[in-house]
Motif scaffolding. Structure first.
Motif, PDB file in Angstrom:
ATOM      1  N   CYS A  71       4.150   1.373  -0.105  1.00  0.00           N
ATOM      2  CA  CYS A  71       3.817   0.799  -0.858  1.00  0.00           C
ATOM      3  C   CYS A  71       2.366   0.288   0.231  1.00  0.00           C
ATOM      4  CB  CYS A  71       4.412  -0.264  -1.578  1.00  0.00           C
ATOM      5  SG  CYS A  71       5.134  -1.103  -0.681  1.00  0.00           S
ATOM      6  N   ARG A  72       1.676  -0.993  -0.401  1.00  0.00           N
ATOM      7  CA  ARG A  72       1.170  -2.148   0.179  1.00  0.00           C
ATOM      8  C   ARG A  72       1.558  -2.677   1.244  1.00  0.00           C
ATOM      9  NH1 ARG A  72      -0.426  -1.861  -5.055  1.00  0.00           N
ATOM     10  NH2 ARG A  72      -2.620  -1.049  -6.354  1.00  0.00           N
ATOM     11  N   ASN A  73       2.619  -2.792   1.294  1.00  0.00           N
ATOM     12  CA  ASN A  73       3.825  -3.239   1.702  1.00  0.00           C
ATOM     13  C   ASN A  73       4.062  -3.203   3.103  1.00  0.00           C
ATOM     14  OD1 ASN A  73       4.039  -6.561   0.424  1.00  0.00           O
ATOM     15  ND2 ASN A  73       5.498  -6.089  -0.120  1.00  0.00           N
ATOM     16  N   CYS A  74       4.146  -1.306   3.296  1.00  0.00           N
ATOM     17  CA  CYS A  74       4.694  -0.820   4.367  1.00  0.00           C
ATOM     18  C   CYS A  74       3.092  -0.549   5.011  1.00  0.00           C
ATOM     19  CB  CYS A  74       5.015   0.553   3.205  1.00  0.00           C
ATOM     20  SG  CYS A  74       6.880   0.900   2.720  1.00  0.00           S
ATOM     21  N   LEU A  75       2.201  -0.177   4.944  1.00  0.00           N
ATOM     22  CA  LEU A  75       0.762  -0.100   4.676  1.00  0.00           C
ATOM     23  C   LEU A  75       0.642  -1.472   5.366  1.00  0.00           C
ATOM     24  CD1 LEU A  75      -1.400   0.571   2.636  1.00  0.00           C
ATOM     25  CD2 LEU A  75      -0.687   2.449   4.127  1.00  0.00           C
ATOM     26  N   ALA A  76       0.885  -2.736   5.286  1.00  0.00           N
ATOM     27  CA  ALA A  76       0.206  -3.327   5.953  1.00  0.00           C
ATOM     28  C   ALA A  76       2.281  -4.016   7.471  1.00  0.00           C
ATOM     29  CB  ALA A  76       1.242  -5.046   5.510  1.00  0.00           C
ATOM     30  N   ASP A  77       2.774  -3.614   6.890  1.00  0.00           N
ATOM     31  CA  ASP A  77       4.639  -3.303   8.408  1.00  0.00           C
ATOM     32  C   ASP A  77       3.911  -1.912   9.326  1.00  0.00           C
ATOM     33  OD1 ASP A  77       5.790  -5.390   6.690  1.00  0.00           O
ATOM     34  OD2 ASP A  77       7.122  -3.714   6.329  1.00  0.00           O
ATOM     35  N   TRP A  78       3.033  -1.235   8.789  1.00  0.00           N
ATOM     36  CA  TRP A  78       2.069  -0.024   9.868  1.00  0.00           C
ATOM     37  C   TRP A  78       1.216  -0.770  10.813  1.00  0.00           C
ATOM     38  CZ3 TRP A  78       2.425   3.767   5.348  1.00  0.00           C
ATOM     39  CH2 TRP A  78       3.642   4.306   5.236  1.00  0.00           C
ATOM     40  N   TYR A  79       0.510  -1.850   9.482  1.00  0.00           N
ATOM     41  CA  TYR A  79      -1.143  -2.029  10.214  1.00  0.00           C
ATOM     42  C   TYR A  79      -0.183  -3.484  11.656  1.00  0.00           C
ATOM     43  CZ  TYR A  79      -5.320  -4.494  10.661  1.00  0.00           C
ATOM     44  OH  TYR A  79      -6.485  -5.455  10.765  1.00  0.00           O
ATOM     45  N   ARG A  80       0.501  -3.893  11.160  1.00  0.00           N
ATOM     46  CA  ARG A  80       0.962  -4.806  12.357  1.00  0.00           C
ATOM     47  C   ARG A  80       2.444  -4.233  13.381  1.00  0.00           C
ATOM     48  NH1 ARG A  80       5.563  -6.976  12.349  1.00  0.00           N
ATOM     49  NH2 ARG A  80       6.773  -6.437  10.511  1.00  0.00           N
ATOM     50  N   GLU A  81       2.641  -3.009  13.548  1.00  0.00           N
ATOM     51  CA  GLU A  81       3.275  -2.733  13.778  1.00  0.00           C
ATOM     52  C   GLU A  81       1.970  -1.795  15.065  1.00  0.00           C
ATOM     53  OE1 GLU A  81       5.819  -0.264  12.125  1.00  0.00           O
ATOM     54  OE2 GLU A  81       7.071  -1.325  11.480  1.00  0.00           O
ATOM     55  N   ALA A  82       0.912  -1.431  14.486  1.00  0.00           N
ATOM     56  CA  ALA A  82       0.519  -0.528  15.615  1.00  0.00           C
ATOM     57  C   ALA A  82      -0.729  -1.755  15.698  1.00  0.00           C
ATOM     58  CB  ALA A  82      -0.607   0.176  14.287  1.00  0.00           C
ATOM     59  N   ALA A  83      -0.816  -3.005  15.723  1.00  0.00           N
ATOM     60  CA  ALA A  83      -1.721  -4.253  16.369  1.00  0.00           C
ATOM     61  C   ALA A  83      -0.870  -4.824  17.458  1.00  0.00           C
ATOM     62  CB  ALA A  83      -1.830  -5.369  15.671  1.00  0.00           C
ATOM     63  N   GLN A  84       0.206  -4.046  17.639  1.00  0.00           N
ATOM     64  CA  GLN A  84       2.007  -5.525  18.054  1.00  0.00           C
ATOM     65  C   GLN A  84       1.562  -4.587  19.598  1.00  0.00           C
ATOM     66  OE1 GLN A  84       4.487  -6.013  15.922  1.00  0.00           O
ATOM     67  NE2 GLN A  84       4.388  -8.471  15.512  1.00  0.00           N
ATOM     68  N   ALA A  85       1.975  -2.732  19.240  1.00  0.00           N
ATOM     69  CA  ALA A  85       1.838  -1.328  20.339  1.00  0.00           C
ATOM     70  C   ALA A  85      -0.065  -1.596  21.055  1.00  0.00           C
ATOM     71  CB  ALA A  85       1.697  -0.397  19.080  1.00  0.00           C
ATOM     72  N   ARG A  86      -0.146  -2.825  20.191  1.00  0.00           N
ATOM     73  CA  ARG A  86      -1.032  -2.732  21.252  1.00  0.00           C
ATOM     74  C   ARG A  86      -1.443  -3.652  22.053  1.00  0.00           C
ATOM     75  NH1 ARG A  86      -1.700   1.369  17.722  1.00  0.00           N
ATOM     76  NH2 ARG A  86      -2.827   2.870  18.176  1.00  0.00           N
ATOM     77  N   GLY A  87      -0.298  -5.047  21.727  1.00  0.00           N
ATOM     78  CA  GLY A  87      -0.702  -6.138  22.349  1.00  0.00           C
ATOM     79  C   GLY A  87      -1.467  -7.058  21.763  1.00  0.00           C
TER      80      GLY A  87
END
Length: 101
Positions: free
Chosen positions: A42-58
């Motif tokens: 869902c949209r919340n999953c997308l937000a979690d994936w977005y945050r994880e991708a950002a954090q993986a890039r510092g």
């Protein structure tokens, strides 16, 4: 990064932005529970994936910041305007979908 990698990244980013626009403007009526039932995210999953991708890039990002990036506004406001209570049928379908996973 090679030119192909850069171009692929640009295409993927454009497709993601298009998905967000579609969910925000064309299908805001589709409830998150329905997305979970039929698509498994869902949209919340997308937000979690977005945050994880950002954090993986510092890049530090809170859950609320990620949700605002996906919802186009603070989640609380989006929820008030668009989210309805789940029906008993939706809850049953959601549970059945979870059992299939």
């Amino acid at each position: 990064m090679t030119q192909i990698d850069h171009e692929t990244t640009q295409v993927e980013a454009a497709a993601f932005r298009r998905l967000l626009r579609h969910l925000l403007h064309e299908r805001a009526d589709v409830q998150n529970i329905d997305l979970m039932i039929h698509a498994g995210f869902c949209r919340n999953c997308l937000a979690d994936w977005y945050r994880e991708a950002a954090q993986a890039r510092g890049i530090e990002m809170t859950r609320d910041e990620a949700r605002e990036a996906v919802y186009g506004e603070p989640f609380v406001q989006w929820k008030q305007r668009h989210q309805k209570d789940a029906t008993p049928e939706q809850l049953a379908a959601f549970e059945a979908a979870r059992q299939r996973q």
